[in-house]
Design an enzyme around this catalytic site. Structure first.
Site, PDB file in Angstrom:
ATOM      1  N   SER A 187      -8.989  11.021 -23.161  1.00 55.11           N
ATOM      2  CA  SER A 187      -9.392  10.250 -24.337  1.00 55.11           C
ATOM      3  C   SER A 187      -8.949   8.802 -24.320  1.00 55.11           C
ATOM      4  O   SER A 187      -9.519   7.974 -25.018  1.00 55.11           O
ATOM      5  CB  SER A 187      -8.851  10.932 -25.597  1.00 55.11           C
ATOM      6  OG  SER A 187      -7.445  11.023 -25.533  1.00 55.11           O
ATOM      7  N   HIS A 215     -14.647  14.607 -25.702  1.00 52.60           N
ATOM      8  CA  HIS A 215     -15.351  13.351 -25.408  1.00 52.60           C
ATOM      9  C   HIS A 215     -16.477  13.545 -24.402  1.00 52.60           C
ATOM     10  O   HIS A 215     -17.015  12.569 -23.880  1.00 52.60           O
ATOM     11  CB  HIS A 215     -14.360  12.298 -24.909  1.00 52.60           C
ATOM     12  CG  HIS A 215     -13.344  11.948 -25.949  1.00 52.60           C
ATOM     13  ND1 HIS A 215     -13.608  11.102 -27.002  1.00 52.60           N
ATOM     14  CD2 HIS A 215     -12.071  12.405 -26.144  1.00 52.60           C
ATOM     15  CE1 HIS A 215     -12.540  11.016 -27.778  1.00 52.60           C
ATOM     16  NE2 HIS A 215     -11.597  11.797 -27.281  1.00 52.60           N
ATOM     17  N   LYS A 246     -17.210  13.813 -32.763  1.00 52.38           N
ATOM     18  CA  LYS A 246     -17.385  12.576 -31.993  1.00 52.38           C
ATOM     19  C   LYS A 246     -18.890  12.363 -31.751  1.00 52.38           C
ATOM     20  O   LYS A 246     -19.571  11.907 -32.665  1.00 52.38           O
ATOM     21  CB  LYS A 246     -16.525  12.636 -30.746  1.00 52.38           C
ATOM     22  CG  LYS A 246     -15.056  12.950 -31.180  1.00 52.38           C
ATOM     23  CD  LYS A 246     -14.036  12.809 -30.155  1.00 52.38           C
ATOM     24  CE  LYS A 246     -12.691  13.393 -30.546  1.00 52.38           C
ATOM     25  NZ  LYS A 246     -12.074  12.843 -31.755  1.00 52.38           N
TER      26      LYS A 246
END
Ligand code: PLP
Length: 398
Positions: A187, A215, A246
């Protein structure tokens, strides 16, 4: 008994010490939706620090799905999943996530943080060994701590050292459970875990491999199915964790794996059991975001192309972007004060960025963590590069 004034003194001295070290954190409220341009302190600035990678948090179909769900189901789910908080909406999203990840089943958690905490602490206890990359996200670290497992932290992406540690653990106690836990996309560095090699080690040393797709979901792999799919390892990674918060523009986390894994978590995972089920509007928005993604498989490619342009040109200007291969691009600065100054000067130029400081990254490895969105235009990226060049030169970073 702790008196109020002793508490005040403790709080004050802790906060002062953070300020002295330039590690004091404050909240930075946006005055508009987290899109590629945002209103911040009364100014329109380019947003280079959001994880809303595909811009789906503001997608009209996603917003409409959430509003529809609230009108039909109300705002709260009313109870934990095992009491009466499970709605057919939750199960529909779990089925869709499982199909998306190519697993038998999936299970929602109210956040990705809670998913990591709950998965690791359910699978590992003091009779288990967990092997954790040194750059893993705090939620994996905290999951290891909560589990009470013996945790071995191995150097970042260092497969050789990991193998040595696995061999030692296997020789010493072959019957102990072993879990290898890694971020699929790291990250703060934006690089990938060497998953094929990790899958080989997991099989060789009879360990369970767990990959955090926070991610990667929506951004990597065919149709944005993630980093496990990117490497074609769907059959070899038994524990997949992901977030809806996200690229999917919503909120919540999930575990994906076998039916038995999910049933085991339903029965043992405390951050799943002892908390209220995700609210209907959030579930529906994640479901709609997945639909949008599956109808437009070009979205992940868009964000990757833009990230590759920005990364290439930042490196061309002389910035160190480590080994980033994704939409997360660290721009290395060094010490805390310089990183804060860089973020401040970038804001003057119209860029909203964030200086990442310890304890999130090691001392001396402070950086501006840039994130790219599919909704950034070519003009936006060139504007960002101009500002980085000006500020980088004025601080003598390039
Ligand atoms: N895992 C990783 C790698 C993350 O970066 C994050 C959030 O930043 C999480 C898990 C936690 O996810 P959430 O924000 O959905 O709680």
């Amino acid at each position: 008994m702790v008196t109020k004034s002793a508490l005040s003194a403790f709080l004050h001295s802790h906060l002062e010490s953070l300020k002295e070290q330039s590690l004091y954190r404050t909240l930075r409220p946006l005055e508009s939706a987290p899109e590629s341009w945002v209103l911040f302190q009364g100014r329109r600035v380019l947003n280079l620090c959001s994880n809303n990678y595909l811009g789906l948090a503001s997608h009209p179909e996603v917003k409409e799905a959430a509003a529809r769900a609230i009108r039909q189901w109300g705002c709260g789910s009313g109870a934990s999943r095992l009491i009466c908080g499970t709605l057919t909406l939750h199960e529909a999203l779990e089925r869709r996530l499982a199909a998306f990840k190519g697993t038998e089943a999936a299970l929602l958690y109210p956040s990705g943080y809670m998913a990591n905490l709950g998965i690791i602490s359910a699978l590992a206890d003091n009779e288990a060994d967990v092997f954790s990359d040194e750059l893993n996200h705090a939620s994996i670290i905290d999951g290891c701590r909560l589990s009470g497992a013996r945790t071995t932290v191995f150097p970042h992406n260092d497969v050789e050292t990991l193998e040595k540690k696995l061999r030692q653990a296997c020789d010493a106690a072959p019957a102990r459970r072993r879990l290898i836990a890694v971020d699929g996309v790291f990250s703060m560095d934006g690089d990938l875990a060497p998953l094929p090699a990790l899958a080989d080690l997991a099989e060789k040393y009879e360990s369970w491999l767990m990959v955090d797709e926070a991610h990667a979901t929506g951004v990597l792999g065919p149709g944005g199915r993630g980093v496990v799919a990117h490497f074609g390892l769907e059959k070899r990674v038994p524990v997949v964790m992901g977030t809806l918060s996200k690229a999917l523009g919503s909120c919540g986390g999930f575990a994906a794996g076998s039916r038995d894994l999910v049933d085991f978590l339903i029965n043992t995972s405390r951050s799943f059991i002892f908390t209220t089920a995700m609210p209907p509007g959030v579930v529906a928005s994640a479901q709609a975001a997945l639909e949008v993604l599956q109808e437009d498989p070009s979205l992940p490619m868009k964000v990757q192309e833009k990230a590759s342009y920005l990364r290439h040109h930042l490196a061309g200007l002389g910035f160190n972007t480590l080994n980033s291969q994704t939409q997360i691009i660290p721009v290395m600065v060094g010490d805390v004060a310089r990183a804060l100054e860089m973020a401040r000067l970038l804001l003057n130029e119209g860029l909203l960025t964030i200086a990442i400081r310890p304890p999130t990254v090691p001392q001396g490895a402070c950086r501006i963590r840039v994130t790219v969105m599919a909704t950034h235009t070519q003009q936006d990226l060139d504007f960002a590069l101009g500002a980085f060049e000006k500020v980088g030169r004025s601080l003598r970073i390039i």
